[in-house]
Scaffold this active site. Structure first.
Site, PDB file in Angstrom:
ATOM      1  N   HIS A   1       1.688  -9.703   0.064  1.00 43.47           N
ATOM      2  CA  HIS A   1       2.871  -9.350   0.852  1.00 43.47           C
ATOM      3  C   HIS A   1       3.852 -10.506   0.999  1.00 43.47           C
ATOM      4  O   HIS A   1       3.442 -11.650   1.204  1.00 43.47           O
ATOM      5  CB  HIS A   1       2.438  -8.869   2.243  1.00 43.47           C
ATOM      6  CG  HIS A   1       1.499  -7.706   2.180  1.00 43.47           C
ATOM      7  ND1 HIS A   1       0.128  -7.851   2.252  1.00 43.47           N
ATOM      8  CD2 HIS A   1       1.729  -6.381   2.005  1.00 43.47           C
ATOM      9  CE1 HIS A   1      -0.444  -6.662   2.132  1.00 43.47           C
ATOM     10  NE2 HIS A   1       0.508  -5.755   1.979  1.00 43.47           N
TER      11      HIS A   1
ATOM     12  N   SER B   1       1.520  -0.674   3.120  1.00 38.98           N
ATOM     13  CA  SER B   1       1.409  -1.880   3.936  1.00 38.98           C
ATOM     14  C   SER B   1       2.689  -2.706   3.985  1.00 38.98           C
ATOM     15  O   SER B   1       2.867  -3.506   4.907  1.00 38.98           O
ATOM     16  CB  SER B   1       0.266  -2.768   3.433  1.00 38.98           C
ATOM     17  OG  SER B   1       0.486  -3.148   2.082  1.00 38.98           O
TER      18      SER B   1
ATOM     19  N   ASP C   1       0.706 -13.564   2.174  1.00 38.06           N
ATOM     20  CA  ASP C   1      -0.701 -13.410   1.831  1.00 38.06           C
ATOM     21  C   ASP C   1      -0.785 -13.015   0.354  1.00 38.06           C
ATOM     22  O   ASP C   1       0.238 -13.024  -0.337  1.00 38.06           O
ATOM     23  CB  ASP C   1      -1.392 -12.422   2.788  1.00 38.06           C
ATOM     24  CG  ASP C   1      -0.937 -10.971   2.613  1.00 38.06           C
ATOM     25  OD1 ASP C   1      -0.232 -10.677   1.632  1.00 38.06           O
ATOM     26  OD2 ASP C   1      -1.297 -10.129   3.460  1.00 38.06           O
TER      27      ASP C   1
END
Length: 362
Positions: free
Chosen positions: A326, A32, A323
Site C-alpha cells: 500500500h 484495502s 507497507d
C-alpha cells in the site's frame, strides 16, 4: 404537547441534517486501498487495526486503514468539502445524520470475483458491498424520506477501487492456481473486465450517477512483488504485463458504458500511470525510495505483514510505499492530486475538479 426546548432541539437537528444534505455525499466500494475499517468488525486476517498502522493519522492510532495516515477516500473527501470522512458501514457509530455524509463499504482482500481473497475468509465481497448499499438506501429513506434519499444518492460521488487482488490474491496467488489453469492471462483479463462491467451497471441501476473508477497500480513493482517475484531488483514482468493488459481494457469498457448510457457517469483514473511516475523517478517527488516499504521485513521490507515487530522507517514521507502493498499517505496525496487536476492521460474523460465545477452549475 412538546416543550419549546424540545422543539428547538428538533429544529436544530433538522437544520444540521439539511446542511449536511447540501454537501455532496460520498460512497466508497472496493478493497484495502480504500477500506477505512470495515474489516475491523469481521473475523478476517485482512486487518490494519494494530500499530504501527495509523502512526501518522490525526489520532496517532490504527483505524483499519491500510496506511500510515490518511487514505485515498479521506483525501478525496476533503477535496469535495466533506467535514469528515464517511464512516465504515459496519461501524457501530454509523447512524443518524452520519448517513448523509455517505458510507464506506470497502473491505480489504476483495476482488471483482467472488473467489478472490478466499484465504481471508470473512470479507465483504463485491456482491455483499452492493447489498449493503441497498440496505443503506433503505436506512437513509427512513431518516429523510425516499425522495430525498434518492437525491442524496444520485448527486453523490462514488469511488470504486477493485481489481488488483484478482491478480495478486487469485491468478498469481500460487503457482498453477485454479484461475491460471482455467484462463490464459489475456482471457482472464477479458473475463475480469466483463465481470467488472456487471458491477458498474449494478451501481448505475442503484442510482449512482458519478462514479470514479480507478485502475490497478503497477502490480509488479510493489515491494511485496519485488521480494517474491522480482528479477534482480526489477519489477515482476508477469504482473506488469497483467496491469498493462488490464488497465487499457478497463478504460475502453468504461468509455463503452458511458456511450451506452449517453452521459459520462463513469470517470476512469489511470492509477497505473500515477504510480509509475513516482516508481520510475521517486526523487522527483521527494521520495528516497519507491522499492523499499517503510514497514515490513525481508528483502525490500516486502515480506509478511506490517506489525510492531517490523522494521519501521522514521520518516514516512520519504517512502512511496508504506507497507508491502500500500502507498504511503504522501503517495496517496500525489495520486489524489492527479485525480483532482490531472490531464487526460491521467483522467478520462476529465478530472474530478472539472466534473465538480460542471455539476455545481446544474
Amino acid at each position: 404537547m412538546a416543550s419549546s426546548a424540545s422543539l428547538m432541539v428538533l429544529a436544530l437537528l433538522m437544520a444540521s441534517i439539511t446542511a449536511i444534505a447540501e454537501a455532496r455525499a460520498f460512497f466508497i466500494f472496493g478493497d484495502s486501498l480504500v477500506d477505512s475499517g470495515n474489516n475491523n468488525y469481521l473475523e478476517t486476517t485482512a486487518r490494519a487495526d494494530s500499530p504501527p498502522y495509523g502512526i501518522d493519522y490525526p489520532t496517532g492510532r490504527p483505524t483499519g486503514r491500510f496506511s500510515n495516515g490518511l487514505n485515498i477516500p479521506d483525501l478525496i473527501g476533503k477535496q469535495i468539502g466533506l467535514s469528515e470522512s464517511p464512516l465504515p458501514y459496519l461501524s457501530p457509530d454509523f447512524n443518524g445524520k452520519k448517513l448523509l455524509l455517505g458510507a464506506n463499504f470497502a473491505s480489504a482482500g476483495v476482488g471483482i470475483l467472488n473467489d478472490t481473497g478466499v484465504q481471508f475468509v470473512n470479507i465483504l465481497r463485491m456482491y455483499r458491498q452492493l447489498e449493503l448499499f441497498e440496505e443503506y438506501k433503505r436506512r437513509l429513506s427512513g431518516l429523510v424520506g425516499t425522495r430525498q434519499a434518492n437525491r442524496v444518492v444520485s448527486q453523490a460521488l462514488v469511488l470504486i477501487t477493485v481489481g488488483g487482488n484478482d491478480f495478486v490474491n487469485n491468478y498469481y496467488l500460487v503457482p498453477f492456481s485454479a484461475r491460471s489453469r482455467q484462463y490464459s492471462l489475456p482471457d482472464y483479463v477479458r473475463f475480469l473486465i466483463s465481470e467488472y462491467r456487471k458491477l458498474l451497471m449494478k451501481l448505475y441501476k442503484a442510482g449512482a450517477r458519478r462514479v470514479l473508477v480507478t485502475g490497478t497500480g503497477p502490480l509488479g513493482c510493489v515491494p511485496a512483488e519485488l521480494a517474491m517475484r522480482g528479477n534482480n531488483g526489477g519489477c515482476s514482468q508477469e504482473l506488469q504485463r497483467a496491469a498493462s493488459l488490464y488497465n487499457p481494457q478497463l478504460v475502453q469498457m468504461i468509455n463503452g458504458l458511458n456511450a451506452k448510457i449517453g452521459r459520462d457517469v463513469f470517470i476512469s483514473a489511470n492509477t497505473q500511470k500515477m504510480h509509475n511516475d513516482f516508481v520510475s523517478d521517486p526523487q522527483a517527488f521527494g521520495f528516497t525510495t519507491s522499492e523499499i516499504a517503510c514497514c515490513g521485513q525481508g528483502p525490500y521490507n516486502g515480506l509478511g505483514l506490517c506489525t510492531q515487530l517490523s522494521n519501521l522507517c522514521p520518516n514516512r514521507d520519504l517512502y512511496a510505499f508504506w507497507d508491502p502493498f500500500h502507498p504511503s499517505e504522501k503517495a496517496n496525496k500525489l495520486i489524489v492530486g492527479q485525480i483532482m487536476t490531472g490531464s487526460n492521460e491521467y483522467m478520462n474523460p476529465t478530472n474530478l475538479s472539472t466534473i465538480i465545477a460542471f455539476d455545481s452549475k446544474i
